[in-house]
Motif scaffolding. Structure first.
Motif, PDB file in Angstrom:
ATOM      1  N   MET A   1       0.587  -0.988  -0.108  1.00 38.04           N
ATOM      2  CA  MET A   1      -0.089   0.101  -0.197  1.00 38.04           C
ATOM      3  C   MET A   1       1.129   1.492   0.356  1.00 38.04           C
ATOM      4  O   MET A   1       0.894   2.077  -0.990  1.00 38.04           O
ATOM      5  CB  MET A   1      -0.804  -0.320   1.474  1.00 38.04           C
ATOM      6  N   VAL A   2       1.961   1.594   0.785  1.00 36.58           N
ATOM      7  CA  VAL A   2       2.602   2.199   0.692  1.00 36.58           C
ATOM      8  C   VAL A   2       3.644   2.550  -0.535  1.00 36.58           C
ATOM      9  O   VAL A   2       3.996   3.438  -1.139  1.00 36.58           O
ATOM     10  CB  VAL A   2       3.903   2.165   2.135  1.00 36.58           C
ATOM     11  N   GLY A   3       4.326   1.468  -0.925  1.00 33.32           N
ATOM     12  CA  GLY A   3       4.782   1.111  -1.602  1.00 33.32           C
ATOM     13  C   GLY A   3       4.418   1.859  -3.687  1.00 33.32           C
ATOM     14  O   GLY A   3       4.981   1.969  -4.612  1.00 33.32           O
ATOM     15  N   GLY A   4       2.951   1.461  -3.524  1.00 34.97           N
ATOM     16  CA  GLY A   4       2.706   1.372  -4.595  1.00 34.97           C
ATOM     17  C   GLY A   4       1.495   3.050  -4.587  1.00 34.97           C
ATOM     18  O   GLY A   4       1.777   3.349  -5.512  1.00 34.97           O
ATOM     19  N   VAL A   5       1.349   3.578  -3.669  1.00 33.07           N
ATOM     20  CA  VAL A   5       1.042   5.191  -4.073  1.00 33.07           C
ATOM     21  C   VAL A   5       1.883   6.261  -4.301  1.00 33.07           C
ATOM     22  O   VAL A   5       1.792   7.068  -4.476  1.00 33.07           O
ATOM     23  CB  VAL A   5       0.338   5.747  -2.814  1.00 33.07           C
TER      24      VAL A   5
ATOM     25  N   ARG B   1       9.578  -9.440  -2.766  1.00 31.46           N
ATOM     26  CA  ARG B   1       9.196  -8.495  -2.199  1.00 31.46           C
ATOM     27  C   ARG B   1       9.411  -6.798  -2.985  1.00 31.46           C
ATOM     28  O   ARG B   1       9.006  -5.783  -3.330  1.00 31.46           O
ATOM     29  CB  ARG B   1       9.333  -8.255  -1.057  1.00 31.46           C
ATOM     30  N   SER B   2      10.632  -6.569  -3.942  1.00 30.01           N
ATOM     31  CA  SER B   2      11.747  -5.668  -3.780  1.00 30.01           C
ATOM     32  C   SER B   2      10.567  -5.490  -5.350  1.00 30.01           C
ATOM     33  O   SER B   2      11.101  -4.224  -5.595  1.00 30.01           O
ATOM     34  CB  SER B   2      13.020  -6.219  -4.227  1.00 30.01           C
ATOM     35  N   TYR B   3      10.195  -6.642  -5.856  1.00 31.00           N
ATOM     36  CA  TYR B   3       9.289  -5.988  -6.889  1.00 31.00           C
ATOM     37  C   TYR B   3       7.807  -5.985  -6.681  1.00 31.00           C
ATOM     38  O   TYR B   3       7.608  -5.011  -7.615  1.00 31.00           O
ATOM     39  CB  TYR B   3       9.346  -7.570  -8.356  1.00 31.00           C
ATOM     40  N   TYR B   4       7.061  -6.487  -6.430  1.00 29.72           N
ATOM     41  CA  TYR B   4       5.867  -6.739  -5.777  1.00 29.72           C
ATOM     42  C   TYR B   4       5.490  -5.199  -5.801  1.00 29.72           C
ATOM     43  O   TYR B   4       4.102  -4.434  -4.870  1.00 29.72           O
ATOM     44  CB  TYR B   4       4.788  -7.851  -5.585  1.00 29.72           C
ATOM     45  N   VAL B   5       6.177  -4.515  -4.827  1.00 31.99           N
ATOM     46  CA  VAL B   5       6.154  -3.166  -3.361  1.00 31.99           C
ATOM     47  C   VAL B   5       5.565  -2.223  -4.455  1.00 31.99           C
ATOM     48  O   VAL B   5       5.056  -1.341  -4.134  1.00 31.99           O
ATOM     49  CB  VAL B   5       7.299  -3.103  -2.368  1.00 31.99           C
ATOM     50  N   PRO B   6       6.990  -1.886  -5.145  1.00 29.52           N
ATOM     51  CA  PRO B   6       6.214  -0.614  -6.418  1.00 29.52           C
ATOM     52  C   PRO B   6       5.468  -1.278  -7.196  1.00 29.52           C
ATOM     53  O   PRO B   6       5.092  -0.203  -7.749  1.00 29.52           O
ATOM     54  CB  PRO B   6       8.376  -0.605  -6.960  1.00 29.52           C
ATOM     55  N   GLY B   7       5.944  -2.359  -7.890  1.00 33.38           N
ATOM     56  CA  GLY B   7       4.911  -2.499  -8.967  1.00 33.38           C
ATOM     57  C   GLY B   7       3.268  -2.333  -8.626  1.00 33.38           C
ATOM     58  O   GLY B   7       2.577  -2.580  -8.933  1.00 33.38           O
ATOM     59  N   ALA B   8       2.833  -2.240  -7.017  1.00 34.01           N
ATOM     60  CA  ALA B   8       1.608  -2.168  -6.268  1.00 34.01           C
ATOM     61  C   ALA B   8       1.037  -0.911  -7.674  1.00 34.01           C
ATOM     62  O   ALA B   8      -0.254  -0.766  -6.852  1.00 34.01           O
ATOM     63  CB  ALA B   8       1.449  -2.497  -5.735  1.00 34.01           C
TER      64      ALA B   8
ATOM     65  N   GLY C   1     -11.386  -3.918 -20.194  1.00 32.92           N
ATOM     66  CA  GLY C   1     -10.204  -4.682 -20.303  1.00 32.92           C
ATOM     67  C   GLY C   1      -8.659  -4.839 -20.918  1.00 32.92           C
ATOM     68  O   GLY C   1      -7.532  -4.879 -20.624  1.00 32.92           O
ATOM     69  N   TYR C   2      -9.195  -3.084 -21.689  1.00 34.31           N
ATOM     70  CA  TYR C   2      -7.487  -2.576 -22.423  1.00 34.31           C
ATOM     71  C   TYR C   2      -6.829  -2.045 -20.983  1.00 34.31           C
ATOM     72  O   TYR C   2      -5.500  -1.502 -20.958  1.00 34.31           O
ATOM     73  CB  TYR C   2      -7.510  -1.353 -23.204  1.00 34.31           C
ATOM     74  N   MET C   3      -7.822  -1.102 -19.990  1.00 31.86           N
ATOM     75  CA  MET C   3      -7.268  -0.929 -18.525  1.00 31.86           C
ATOM     76  C   MET C   3      -6.189  -1.887 -17.789  1.00 31.86           C
ATOM     77  O   MET C   3      -5.084  -1.311 -17.316  1.00 31.86           O
ATOM     78  CB  MET C   3      -8.138  -0.731 -17.976  1.00 31.86           C
ATOM     79  N   LEU C   4      -7.206  -3.095 -17.362  1.00 25.76           N
ATOM     80  CA  LEU C   4      -5.891  -3.967 -17.128  1.00 25.76           C
ATOM     81  C   LEU C   4      -4.580  -4.540 -17.532  1.00 25.76           C
ATOM     82  O   LEU C   4      -3.681  -4.168 -16.644  1.00 25.76           O
ATOM     83  CB  LEU C   4      -7.330  -5.254 -17.258  1.00 25.76           C
ATOM     84  N   LEU C   5      -5.013  -3.909 -18.983  1.00 24.62           N
ATOM     85  CA  LEU C   5      -3.325  -4.781 -19.616  1.00 24.62           C
ATOM     86  C   LEU C   5      -2.829  -3.502 -19.205  1.00 24.62           C
ATOM     87  O   LEU C   5      -1.637  -3.644 -19.337  1.00 24.62           O
ATOM     88  CB  LEU C   5      -3.822  -4.643 -20.878  1.00 24.62           C
TER      89      LEU C   5
ATOM     90  N   GLY D   1       0.605  -0.360  -9.714  1.00 17.99           N
ATOM     91  CA  GLY D   1      -0.233  -1.012 -11.002  1.00 17.99           C
ATOM     92  C   GLY D   1      -1.983  -1.279 -10.427  1.00 17.99           C
ATOM     93  O   GLY D   1      -2.658  -1.000 -11.291  1.00 17.99           O
ATOM     94  N   ILE D   2      -2.065  -1.261  -9.387  1.00 16.22           N
ATOM     95  CA  ILE D   2      -3.231  -1.574  -9.169  1.00 16.22           C
ATOM     96  C   ILE D   2      -3.827   0.103  -8.470  1.00 16.22           C
ATOM     97  O   ILE D   2      -4.708  -0.067  -9.015  1.00 16.22           O
ATOM     98  CB  ILE D   2      -2.899  -2.702  -7.403  1.00 16.22           C
ATOM     99  N   TYR D   3      -3.200   0.824  -8.280  1.00 13.16           N
ATOM    100  CA  TYR D   3      -3.156   2.047  -7.577  1.00 13.16           C
ATOM    101  C   TYR D   3      -4.523   2.643  -9.268  1.00 13.16           C
ATOM    102  O   TYR D   3      -5.488   3.359  -9.266  1.00 13.16           O
ATOM    103  CB  TYR D   3      -2.459   3.011  -6.974  1.00 13.16           C
ATOM    104  N   LEU D   4      -2.897   2.060 -10.281  1.00 16.00           N
ATOM    105  CA  LEU D   4      -3.430   3.273 -11.498  1.00 16.00           C
ATOM    106  C   LEU D   4      -4.624   1.864 -12.231  1.00 16.00           C
ATOM    107  O   LEU D   4      -5.816   2.572 -12.754  1.00 16.00           O
ATOM    108  CB  LEU D   4      -2.774   2.534 -12.955  1.00 16.00           C
ATOM    109  N   PHE D   5      -5.642   0.992 -11.686  1.00 18.79           N
ATOM    110  CA  PHE D   5      -6.469   0.287 -12.443  1.00 18.79           C
ATOM    111  C   PHE D   5      -7.692   0.967 -11.719  1.00 18.79           C
ATOM    112  O   PHE D   5      -8.676   0.943 -11.996  1.00 18.79           O
ATOM    113  CB  PHE D   5      -6.646  -1.438 -11.813  1.00 18.79           C
ATOM    114  N   VAL D   6      -7.283   1.078 -10.130  1.00 17.67           N
ATOM    115  CA  VAL D   6      -8.515   1.815  -8.931  1.00 17.67           C
ATOM    116  C   VAL D   6      -8.894   2.755  -9.745  1.00 17.67           C
ATOM    117  O   VAL D   6     -10.202   3.383  -9.612  1.00 17.67           O
ATOM    118  CB  VAL D   6      -8.028   1.872  -8.065  1.00 17.67           C
ATOM    119  N   TYR D   7      -7.765   3.557 -10.139  1.00 16.38           N
ATOM    120  CA  TYR D   7      -8.241   5.108 -10.710  1.00 16.38           C
ATOM    121  C   TYR D   7      -8.498   5.153 -11.874  1.00 16.38           C
ATOM    122  O   TYR D   7      -9.570   6.606 -12.259  1.00 16.38           O
ATOM    123  CB  TYR D   7      -6.584   6.361 -11.019  1.00 16.38           C
TER     124      TYR D   7
END
Length: 378
Positions: free
Chosen positions: A241-245, A307-314, A343-347, A316-322
């Protein structure tokens, strides 16, 4: 070309200033860690113990304790991680060269077809980087079956993307819309994938597996160390949550303009701003990954690879929520158009997460090798 006079360039400057402040804040934190905390740690770890300290047999604490485990291969699915890093490197290089070519004027914003062709061809051409990175990473993890790793790298992610696009276009073809991707064009891309990208992935993997494995400054112990219980703010859900925002917050204004260009028929013409925002995004991902990895190692948790990958990679979750918020507040679409949108926003969110994730991983890989090469290990 402009965005219909709807937006001023001052907004772009405000977005860059906002992103710069976030990056400056993170840079200060990284500098504090590297200059102060690490300096104190290294001074304590490398200091020759006195007779009194030897007699007390004082126990060390902190990240030095995990020196025999920090470069242990990922405990979960090392082959999958190597494939993910390879494909993410391919996506990252595609994004870098596309943005650079657009910023220097090779790709006109008025010709969106040329931009899409550039994206597809660069993705296919960067298959050699994907194969090389995946194979060499897998060899570093002591893996032997590089042929299967290469097959996964060449087919899994591109096949998934192609299947999603094909599935979405089935609905558009059924509607008889002119916005559908012609079947011939999809067949041409499929042929190029098999005749260009797949051979390049195998060429890259062949040379990658022939290279020496990445060297580590410390040796890996025979028995894995037990990881102590972690405090709540180092749990994966919270650090994601912190690393993605922060990475998403650094570029969310440019994201708004890009979505307006994609879905509201505006021209996106300020690729110079986009290049600057992209650089800030990469720096932000690298810095937040380094900071959180340092805290994790100080807590004696050496499982930092994923964790080094999915923490900043999160991010992408914020982008889809936005994108859901953007759809609810700015767009009115038919059900089929809405399906295409999500569909395209998911990609797009997946691509964004991969760019952020691989940036954080490479930064942490450099960081861990740097700090453990400076400490004396008995």
């Amino acid at each position: 070309l402009n965005m219909g006079g709807a937006f001023s360039d001052d907004i772009h400057w405000f977005a860059i200033a906002n992103a710069f402040i976030i990056t400056l804040f993170l840079s200060g934190m990284v500098a504090m860690i590297l200059v102060r905390a690490l300096y104190k740690d290294l001074s304590r770890y490398n200091r020759v113990a006195t007779d009194e300290e030897k007699a007390e047999d004082r126990e060390e604490t902190g990240w030095k304790l995990v020196h025999a485990d920090v470069f242990r291969p990922p405990a979960r699915r090392p082959q999958s991680f190597a494939v993910l890093i390879g494909v993410s490197t391919q996506v990252f290089l595609m994004a870098v060269f596309t943005i650079i070519f657009a910023a220097i004027g090779f790709l006109s914003p008025a010709n969106r077809g040329a931009l899409m062709i550039a994206l597809v061809m660069l993705f296919l051409g960067m298959g050699v980087a994907a194969g090389y990175t995946a194979a060499r990473s897998y060899k570093t993890f002591k893996g032997k079956n590089w042929q299967r790793t290469t097959l996964y790298t060449a087919f899994l992610f591109p096949g998934f993307v192609f299947a999603i696009i094909f599935f979405l276009n089935l609905f558009v073809w059924a509607e008889g819309s002119s916005q559908a991707i012609p079947f011939v064009d999809m067949f041409v891309v499929l042929v190029l994938w098999f005749l260009l990208s797949v051979p390049l992935v195998f060429v890259g993997a062949y040379y990658g597996f022939r290279q020496e494995a990445y060297k580590y400054p410390v040796s890996v112990g025979a028995v894995p160390r037990q990881v102590p219980d972690q405090v709540w703010y180092l749990k994966p859900s919270f650090v994601m949550m912190v690393g993605g925002v922060l990475p998403f917050g650094a570029v969310f204004v440019e994201v708004f303009f890009i979505l307006s260009s994609l879905w509201m028929n505006y021209y996106y013409y300020v690729f110079g701003f986009l290049l600057l925002a992209f650089v800030i995004l990469i720096v932000t991902c690298a810095e937040i990954a380094i900071v959180l990895t340092y805290f994790q190692l100080c807590a004696e948790d050496y499982h930092w690879w994923w964790r080094s990958y999915y923490v900043p990679g999160a991010a992408g979750i914020y982008l889809f929520v936005y994108s859901i918020f953007y759809y609810a507040t700015h767009l009115t679409m038919s059900p089929v158009a809405g399906l295409l949108y999500f569909g395209y926003m998911l990609l797009i969110s997946m691509f964004f997460a991969m760019v952020c994730g691989v940036s954080g991983h490479y930064a942490c890989f450099w960081f861990t090798r740097k700090i453990f090469s400076a400490v004396k290990v008995d």
